[in-house]
Design an enzyme around this catalytic site. Structure first.
Site, PDB file in Angstrom:
ATOM      1  N   THR A 145       9.602 -27.960  -6.855  1.00  0.00           N
ATOM      2  CA  THR A 145       9.713 -26.846  -7.807  1.00  0.00           C
ATOM      3  C   THR A 145       9.233 -27.304  -9.189  1.00  0.00           C
ATOM      4  O   THR A 145       9.360 -28.478  -9.543  1.00  0.00           O
ATOM      5  CB  THR A 145      11.166 -26.325  -7.904  1.00  0.00           C
ATOM      6  OG1 THR A 145      12.016 -27.372  -8.398  1.00  0.00           O
ATOM      7  CG2 THR A 145      11.679 -25.855  -6.558  1.00  0.00           C
ATOM      8  N   GLY A 146       8.660 -26.384  -9.935  1.00  0.00           N
ATOM      9  CA  GLY A 146       8.170 -26.713 -11.278  1.00  0.00           C
ATOM     10  C   GLY A 146       7.154 -27.837 -11.258  1.00  0.00           C
ATOM     11  O   GLY A 146       7.326 -28.858 -11.932  1.00  0.00           O
ATOM     12  N   SER A 147       6.061 -27.639 -10.478  1.00  0.00           N
ATOM     13  CA  SER A 147       5.144 -28.781 -10.268  1.00  0.00           C
ATOM     14  C   SER A 147       3.740 -28.531 -10.792  1.00  0.00           C
ATOM     15  O   SER A 147       2.802 -29.175 -10.357  1.00  0.00           O
ATOM     16  CB  SER A 147       5.120 -29.146  -8.783  1.00  0.00           C
ATOM     17  OG  SER A 147       4.966 -28.009  -7.970  1.00  0.00           O
ATOM     18  N   ILE A 159       6.391 -34.240 -14.616  1.00  0.00           N
ATOM     19  CA  ILE A 159       6.979 -35.049 -13.551  1.00  0.00           C
ATOM     20  C   ILE A 159       6.761 -34.385 -12.184  1.00  0.00           C
ATOM     21  O   ILE A 159       6.437 -35.048 -11.200  1.00  0.00           O
ATOM     22  CB  ILE A 159       8.487 -35.271 -13.840  1.00  0.00           C
ATOM     23  CG1 ILE A 159       8.661 -36.108 -15.121  1.00  0.00           C
ATOM     24  CG2 ILE A 159       9.175 -35.954 -12.654  1.00  0.00           C
ATOM     25  CD1 ILE A 159      10.093 -36.204 -15.638  1.00  0.00           C
ATOM     26  N   GLY A 160       6.906 -33.062 -12.134  1.00  0.00           N
ATOM     27  CA  GLY A 160       6.734 -32.332 -10.873  1.00  0.00           C
ATOM     28  C   GLY A 160       5.337 -32.521 -10.302  1.00  0.00           C
ATOM     29  O   GLY A 160       5.174 -32.741  -9.087  1.00  0.00           O
ATOM     30  N   SER A 167      18.817 -36.344 -15.267  1.00  0.00           N
ATOM     31  CA  SER A 167      18.368 -36.942 -16.524  1.00  0.00           C
ATOM     32  C   SER A 167      19.450 -37.876 -17.037  1.00  0.00           C
ATOM     33  O   SER A 167      20.627 -37.728 -16.692  1.00  0.00           O
ATOM     34  CB  SER A 167      18.148 -35.804 -17.521  1.00  0.00           C
ATOM     35  OG  SER A 167      18.209 -36.269 -18.832  1.00  0.00           O
ATOM     36  N   TYR A 207      22.227 -28.641 -21.802  1.00  0.00           N
ATOM     37  CA  TYR A 207      21.305 -29.323 -20.877  1.00  0.00           C
ATOM     38  C   TYR A 207      22.050 -30.435 -20.125  1.00  0.00           C
ATOM     39  O   TYR A 207      21.965 -30.538 -18.894  1.00  0.00           O
ATOM     40  CB  TYR A 207      20.134 -29.906 -21.673  1.00  0.00           C
ATOM     41  CG  TYR A 207      19.165 -30.741 -20.866  1.00  0.00           C
ATOM     42  CD1 TYR A 207      18.369 -30.166 -19.877  1.00  0.00           C
ATOM     43  CD2 TYR A 207      19.030 -32.117 -21.096  1.00  0.00           C
ATOM     44  CE1 TYR A 207      17.471 -30.928 -19.148  1.00  0.00           C
ATOM     45  CE2 TYR A 207      18.132 -32.884 -20.368  1.00  0.00           C
ATOM     46  CZ  TYR A 207      17.357 -32.290 -19.392  1.00  0.00           C
ATOM     47  OH  TYR A 207      16.480 -33.052 -18.672  1.00  0.00           O
TER      48      TYR A 207
HETATM   49  N1  LIG Z   1      10.311 -35.113 -19.670  1.00  0.00           N
HETATM   50  C1  LIG Z   1      11.341 -35.942 -19.749  1.00  0.00           C
HETATM   51  O1  LIG Z   1      11.393 -36.856 -20.599  1.00  0.00           O
HETATM   52  C2  LIG Z   1      12.496 -35.810 -18.767  1.00  0.00           C
HETATM   53  C3  LIG Z   1      13.521 -36.780 -18.807  1.00  0.00           C
HETATM   54  C4  LIG Z   1      14.560 -36.687 -17.891  1.00  0.00           C
HETATM   55  C5  LIG Z   1      14.584 -35.671 -16.953  1.00  0.00           C
HETATM   56  N2  LIG Z   1      13.582 -34.732 -16.947  1.00  0.00           N
HETATM   57  C6  LIG Z   1      13.671 -33.677 -15.926  1.00  0.00           C
HETATM   58  O2  LIG Z   1      12.513 -33.730 -15.110  1.00  0.00           O
HETATM   59  C7  LIG Z   1      12.163 -32.413 -14.664  1.00  0.00           C
HETATM   60  C8  LIG Z   1      10.722 -32.113 -15.033  1.00  0.00           C
HETATM   61  O3  LIG Z   1      10.568 -32.223 -16.440  1.00  0.00           O
HETATM   62  P1  LIG Z   1       9.135 -32.148 -17.149  1.00  0.00           P
HETATM   63  O4  LIG Z   1       9.315 -32.649 -18.542  1.00  0.00           O
HETATM   64  O5  LIG Z   1       8.109 -32.758 -16.277  1.00  0.00           O
HETATM   65  O6  LIG Z   1       8.945 -30.548 -17.177  1.00  0.00           O
HETATM   66  P2  LIG Z   1       7.819 -29.663 -17.863  1.00  0.00           P
HETATM   67  O7  LIG Z   1       6.643 -30.508 -18.269  1.00  0.00           O
HETATM   68  O8  LIG Z   1       8.465 -28.799 -18.904  1.00  0.00           O
HETATM   69  O9  LIG Z   1       7.348 -28.736 -16.643  1.00  0.00           O
HETATM   70  C9  LIG Z   1       8.184 -27.749 -16.152  1.00  0.00           C
HETATM   71  C10 LIG Z   1       7.555 -27.141 -14.915  1.00  0.00           C
HETATM   72  O10 LIG Z   1       8.419 -26.141 -14.416  1.00  0.00           O
HETATM   73  C11 LIG Z   1       7.697 -24.913 -14.271  1.00  0.00           C
HETATM   74  N3  LIG Z   1       8.688 -23.851 -14.468  1.00  0.00           N
HETATM   75  C12 LIG Z   1       9.414 -23.562 -15.582  1.00  0.00           C
HETATM   76  N4  LIG Z   1      10.286 -22.574 -15.322  1.00  0.00           N
HETATM   77  C13 LIG Z   1      10.121 -22.236 -14.007  1.00  0.00           C
HETATM   78  C14 LIG Z   1      10.737 -21.291 -13.118  1.00  0.00           C
HETATM   79  N5  LIG Z   1      11.735 -20.509 -13.557  1.00  0.00           N
HETATM   80  N6  LIG Z   1      10.323 -21.235 -11.823  1.00  0.00           N
HETATM   81  C15 LIG Z   1       9.326 -22.038 -11.375  1.00  0.00           C
HETATM   82  N7  LIG Z   1       8.710 -22.961 -12.172  1.00  0.00           N
HETATM   83  C16 LIG Z   1       9.101 -23.044 -13.455  1.00  0.00           C
HETATM   84  C17 LIG Z   1       6.594 -25.000 -15.297  1.00  0.00           C
HETATM   85  O11 LIG Z   1       5.501 -24.214 -14.933  1.00  0.00           O
HETATM   86  P3  LIG Z   1       5.243 -22.733 -15.560  1.00  0.00           P
HETATM   87  O12 LIG Z   1       5.480 -22.832 -17.033  1.00  0.00           O
HETATM   88  O13 LIG Z   1       3.835 -22.465 -15.174  1.00  0.00           O
HETATM   89  O14 LIG Z   1       6.231 -21.841 -14.871  1.00  0.00           O
HETATM   90  C18 LIG Z   1       6.224 -26.485 -15.159  1.00  0.00           C
HETATM   91  O15 LIG Z   1       5.422 -26.701 -14.021  1.00  0.00           O
HETATM   92  C19 LIG Z   1      13.188 -31.475 -15.318  1.00  0.00           C
HETATM   93  O16 LIG Z   1      14.231 -31.210 -14.422  1.00  0.00           O
HETATM   94  C20 LIG Z   1      13.700 -32.274 -16.503  1.00  0.00           C
HETATM   95  O17 LIG Z   1      15.001 -31.884 -16.883  1.00  0.00           O
HETATM   96  C21 LIG Z   1      12.547 -34.779 -17.828  1.00  0.00           C
END
Ligand SMILES: NC(=O)c1ccc[n+]([C@@H]2O[C@H](COP(=O)([O-])OP(=O)(O)OC[C@H]3O[C@@H](n4cnc5c(N)ncnc54)[C@H](OP(=O)(O)O)[C@@H]3O)[C@@H](O)[C@H]2O)c1
Length: 264
Positions: free
Chosen positions: A13-15, A19-20, A141, A154
């Site tokens: 999901t969210g890929s 990270i996805g 996280s 969060y």
């Molecule tokens: N980045 C960090 O430093 C970090 C650290 C610890 C944990 N995490 C966790 O890792 C995961 C991924 O984080 P990230 O930073 O890689 O995320 P991100 O870059 O913000 O990407 C989020 C993804 O989710 C999609 N999305 C958002 N809302 C959605 C919905 N309702 N249904 C389906 N898709 C949806 C977005 O695509 P669209 O906008 O096209 O929908 C995008 O592909 C999250 O759970 C986050 O809490 C991140």
């Protein structure tokens, strides 16, 4: 160790980015067919094109749907009914004054970060247990265990996911399905790179900028650099494999030593 996921179908999901997208690429590289999900059809198609360009042999299924809604999740399950590997990666985050944040925002964090993952788990777990093999993971996280004052909402959602993972692992006991969470630390995604540039001198080369950011704003990290998304993906791919068959009900850290604890 050789990981071969040929014949397995995964949903991340969210890929469409971050990270996805790295997890999707990692799973596809080891042979899995991978469902690529985001809310926007064009962004999903672009992500599939990018992934396909990097991995011409990869088998990707575009799944444009908001999985935080009943209808969106139902559409995904209808399009991809048999999933062997479910990676609940979707998560939103943002700073909010804990005394100002509204009930509505609290509910949104619960719906998107927790309930969407629970709903998909409920949809896919029964078929996995019938088949006697499955992998479910929740991307958590450091904020799940080191709750930031400016992101209590969060942190709450990620702590909840740790509980959800542990609970579903018990539900799946003895079935061949493993359920785990992965605790990611500060990771080099586009959003985090913009955030770093807001806080440290924009003209610094990236390596120096991130080191300055880590030293000043994330001193508790033992890695002292941001984690690359592929480093999170490596753990997820391993946990998705047969090699990780005895790891279930756990919370595995890829946090660069950010959380000051021996156990999560
Ligand atoms: N980045 C960090 O430093 C970090 C650290 C610890 C944990 N995490 C966790 O890792 C995961 C991924 O984080 P990230 O930073 O890689 O995320 P991100 O870059 O913000 O990407 C989020 C993804 O989710 C999609 N999305 C958002 N809302 C959605 C919905 N309702 N249904 C389906 N898709 C949806 C977005 O695509 P669209 O906008 O096209 O929908 C995008 O592909 C999250 O759970 C986050 O809490 C991140």
């Amino acid at each position: 160790m050789r990981i071969d996921l040929t014949g397995r179908t995964a949903l991340v999901t969210g890929s469409t980015q971050g990270i996805g997208a790295a997890i999707a690429a990692g799973l596809a590289r080891t042979g899995a067919r991978v469902g690529i999900n985001g809310r926007d059809r064009r962004r999903v198609e672009e992500a599939v094109e990018r992934l396909q360009g990097d991995l011409p042999e990869g088998d990707f299924v575009p799944l444009a749907a908001d999985v935080a809604s009943d209808d969106g999740a139902a559409l995904v399950v209808e399009t991809l009914p048999d999933v062997d590997i479910l990676i609940n990666n979707l998560g939103i985050f943002g700073a909010k004054d804990p005394l100002e944040i509204t009930d509505e925002e609290w509910r949104r964090y619960f719906e998107v970060n927790v309930l969407a993952a629970v709903r998909l788990t409920r949809a896919y777990l029964p078929r996995m247990t019938e088949r006697g093999w499955g992998r479910i993971q929740y991307i958590c996280s450091d904020s799940a265990v080191a709750i930031p004052a400016e992101m209590i909402h969060y942190g709450m959602s990620k702590t909840a996911l740790l509980a959800v993972a542990r609970g579903f692992a018990k539900q799946a006991a003895g079935t061949g399905v493993t359920v785990n969470s992965v605790i990611a630390g500060p990771t080099h995604t586009r959003g985090v790179e913009d955030f770093v540039h807001q806080l440290v001198d924009r003209d610094l080369p990236w390596d120096e900028a991130q080191r300055t950011f880590m030293r000043q704003y994330r001193p508790q990290s033992l890695l002292q650099r941001l984690i690359e998304p592929e480093e999170i993906a490596n753990m997820v791919v391993y946990l998705s494999s047969d090699l990780a068959s005895a790891t279930t009900g756990g919370a595995l850290r890829v946090d660069g030593g950010y959380v000051d604890a021996i156990l999560p």
